[in-house]
Design a protein around this motif. Structure first.
Motif, PDB file in Angstrom:
ATOM      1  N   ILE A 110       0.766  -1.161   0.118  1.00 10.79           N
ATOM      2  CA  ILE A 110      -0.129   0.141  -0.021  1.00 10.79           C
ATOM      3  C   ILE A 110       0.790   1.182  -0.042  1.00 10.79           C
ATOM      4  CG2 ILE A 110      -1.730   1.204   0.886  1.00 10.79           C
ATOM      5  CD1 ILE A 110      -2.923  -1.668   0.345  1.00 10.79           C
ATOM      6  N   ALA A 111       0.568   2.255  -0.764  1.00 14.65           N
ATOM      7  CA  ALA A 111       1.481   3.467  -1.039  1.00 14.65           C
ATOM      8  C   ALA A 111       1.112   4.304   0.008  1.00 14.65           C
ATOM      9  CB  ALA A 111       1.264   4.257  -2.324  1.00 14.65           C
ATOM     10  N   ASN A 112       1.841   4.717   1.136  1.00 20.08           N
ATOM     11  CA  ASN A 112       1.811   6.015   1.885  1.00 20.08           C
ATOM     12  C   ASN A 112       0.727   5.612   3.026  1.00 20.08           C
ATOM     13  OD1 ASN A 112       4.149   7.428   0.841  1.00 20.08           O
ATOM     14  ND2 ASN A 112       2.901   7.925  -1.005  1.00 20.08           N
ATOM     15  N   PRO A 113       0.423   4.333   3.555  1.00 20.43           N
ATOM     16  CA  PRO A 113      -0.426   4.486   4.583  1.00 20.43           C
ATOM     17  C   PRO A 113       0.113   5.095   5.827  1.00 20.43           C
ATOM     18  CG  PRO A 113       0.866   2.202   4.506  1.00 20.43           C
ATOM     19  CD  PRO A 113       1.337   3.225   3.680  1.00 20.43           C
ATOM     20  N   VAL A 114      -0.735   5.940   6.512  1.00 16.25           N
ATOM     21  CA  VAL A 114      -0.367   6.772   7.765  1.00 16.25           C
ATOM     22  C   VAL A 114      -1.762   6.715   8.640  1.00 16.25           C
ATOM     23  CG1 VAL A 114      -0.768   8.907   6.830  1.00 16.25           C
ATOM     24  CG2 VAL A 114       0.724   8.608   8.768  1.00 16.25           C
ATOM     25  N   VAL A 115      -1.497   6.870   9.988  1.00 20.04           N
ATOM     26  CA  VAL A 115      -2.537   7.093  10.855  1.00 20.04           C
ATOM     27  C   VAL A 115      -2.429   8.245  11.764  1.00 20.04           C
ATOM     28  CG1 VAL A 115      -3.922   6.323  12.860  1.00 20.04           C
ATOM     29  CG2 VAL A 115      -3.361   4.554  11.196  1.00 20.04           C
ATOM     30  N   LYS A 116      -3.092   9.420  11.799  1.00 22.00           N
ATOM     31  CA  LYS A 116      -2.954  10.236  12.456  1.00 22.00           C
ATOM     32  C   LYS A 116      -3.794  10.474  13.608  1.00 22.00           C
ATOM     33  CE  LYS A 116      -0.909  12.854   8.942  1.00 22.00           C
ATOM     34  NZ  LYS A 116      -1.048  14.273   7.933  1.00 22.00           N
ATOM     35  N   ILE A 117      -3.587  10.732  14.741  1.00 18.80           N
ATOM     36  CA  ILE A 117      -4.243  10.841  16.039  1.00 18.80           C
ATOM     37  C   ILE A 117      -4.240  12.032  16.829  1.00 18.80           C
ATOM     38  CG2 ILE A 117      -4.575   9.549  18.181  1.00 18.80           C
ATOM     39  CD1 ILE A 117      -3.088   7.276  17.263  1.00 18.80           C
ATOM     40  N   ARG A 118      -5.552  12.519  17.028  1.00 17.09           N
ATOM     41  CA  ARG A 118      -5.704  13.911  17.601  1.00 17.09           C
ATOM     42  C   ARG A 118      -6.374  13.839  18.689  1.00 17.09           C
ATOM     43  NH1 ARG A 118      -5.837  18.252  13.531  1.00 17.09           N
ATOM     44  NH2 ARG A 118      -7.482  18.960  14.651  1.00 17.09           N
ATOM     45  N   ASN A 119      -6.226  14.769  19.623  1.00 18.76           N
ATOM     46  CA  ASN A 119      -7.015  14.862  20.947  1.00 18.76           C
ATOM     47  C   ASN A 119      -7.392  16.461  20.781  1.00 18.76           C
ATOM     48  OD1 ASN A 119      -8.182  14.420  23.482  1.00 18.76           O
ATOM     49  ND2 ASN A 119      -6.273  15.303  24.543  1.00 18.76           N
ATOM     50  N   GLY A 120      -8.622  16.616  20.481  1.00 14.72           N
ATOM     51  CA  GLY A 120      -9.263  17.708  20.278  1.00 14.72           C
ATOM     52  C   GLY A 120      -8.638  18.272  19.000  1.00 14.72           C
ATOM     53  N   ARG A 121      -8.030  19.450  18.842  1.00 12.37           N
ATOM     54  CA  ARG A 121      -7.364  20.166  17.713  1.00 12.37           C
ATOM     55  C   ARG A 121      -5.822  19.575  17.520  1.00 12.37           C
ATOM     56  NH1 ARG A 121      -9.883  26.002  17.399  1.00 12.37           N
ATOM     57  NH2 ARG A 121     -12.070  25.226  17.126  1.00 12.37           N
ATOM     58  N   ASP A 122      -5.512  19.017  18.704  1.00 11.53           N
ATOM     59  CA  ASP A 122      -3.629  18.696  18.767  1.00 11.53           C
ATOM     60  C   ASP A 122      -3.554  17.360  18.240  1.00 11.53           C
ATOM     61  OD1 ASP A 122      -3.356  21.303  19.848  1.00 11.53           O
ATOM     62  OD2 ASP A 122      -3.864  20.475  21.757  1.00 11.53           O
ATOM     63  N   GLU A 123      -2.756  17.326  17.119  1.00 11.82           N
ATOM     64  CA  GLU A 123      -2.236  16.049  16.818  1.00 11.82           C
ATOM     65  C   GLU A 123      -1.219  15.657  17.533  1.00 11.82           C
ATOM     66  OE1 GLU A 123       0.027  14.441  12.870  1.00 11.82           O
ATOM     67  OE2 GLU A 123      -1.741  15.420  12.373  1.00 11.82           O
ATOM     68  N   PHE A 124      -1.277  14.479  18.290  1.00 10.66           N
ATOM     69  CA  PHE A 124      -0.309  13.917  19.330  1.00 10.66           C
ATOM     70  C   PHE A 124       0.482  12.738  18.841  1.00 10.66           C
ATOM     71  CE2 PHE A 124      -3.963  12.199  21.005  1.00 10.66           C
ATOM     72  CZ  PHE A 124      -3.700  10.770  21.216  1.00 10.66           C
ATOM     73  N   ALA A 125      -0.056  12.042  17.501  1.00 14.11           N
ATOM     74  CA  ALA A 125       0.859  11.005  16.985  1.00 14.11           C
ATOM     75  C   ALA A 125       0.429  10.607  15.573  1.00 14.11           C
ATOM     76  CB  ALA A 125       0.188   9.629  17.630  1.00 14.11           C
ATOM     77  N   ALA A 126       1.387  10.359  14.776  1.00 11.83           N
ATOM     78  CA  ALA A 126       1.326   9.843  13.337  1.00 11.83           C
ATOM     79  C   ALA A 126       1.946   8.509  13.355  1.00 11.83           C
ATOM     80  CB  ALA A 126       2.055  10.908  12.535  1.00 11.83           C
TER      81      ALA A 126
END
Length: 173
Positions: A110-126
């Protein structure tokens, strides 16, 4: 809850990937969330949320579901309202499963799979899938309630070689 530390409350998990090359079968990835109770914090989940199953109490919702990764921005989005989950739930595990409709696909295919995790407006994990390239499914996030009732995040990508149905049963092990 008596703690002044609320911990995590409303989490958004976004999954993105590039579409499959022209002329090839589509790549369909799915976000899955599994809940676990204090009485059974691992093994079979109390309930699952995925493309055709909702949380019975409305606290975890899949708000976007892509079949091919061709969406603008996030292809799939899962919202976890941890602050509204009943006290009996102490663990929520989030995973990604690749549909195997056109033969065996792994995250390396799979090309470029990524998960982004946010708490409210703040992304804290990719989360990328570099360490799970040979896997067909992966656990990408774990949220755990502490003794004060506050929710915390435990990072880590754990790959599985399992079809989506099997993965849903074993992702919390």
């Amino acid at each position: 809850m008596s703690s002044l530390n609320k911990g995590l409350e409303r989490i958004e998990v976004g999954l993105l990937w590039d579409p499959s090359p022209a002329g090839s079968a589509r790549h369909d990835l799915d976000l899955v969330a599994a809940t676990y109770t204090a009485a059974a914090p691992s093994g079979a989940p109390a309930y699952l949320v995925h493309f055709d199953h909702r949380a019975p109490d409305g606290t975890i919702t899949l708000t976007r579901d892509s079949l091919d990764g061709k969406g603008l921005g996030v292809d799939e989005r899962l919202v976890l309202e941890l602050d509204r989950l009943a006290d009996r739930y102490v663990r929520v595990v989030v995973g990604v499963a690749i549909q195997q409709n056109a033969g065996r696909l792994t995250f390396g295919d799979i090309a470029n799979p990524v998960v982004k995790i946010r708490n409210g407006r703040d992304e804290f994990a990719a989360v990328d899938f570099a360490g799970a390239g040979e896997a067909t499914a992966a656990r990408v996030a774990e949220f755990v309630r502490d003794s004060s009732g506050a929710w915390g995040f435990q990072p880590g990508v754990y790959g599985f070689d399992a079809d989506p149905a099997t993965f849903a049963r074993i992702m919390g092990t």
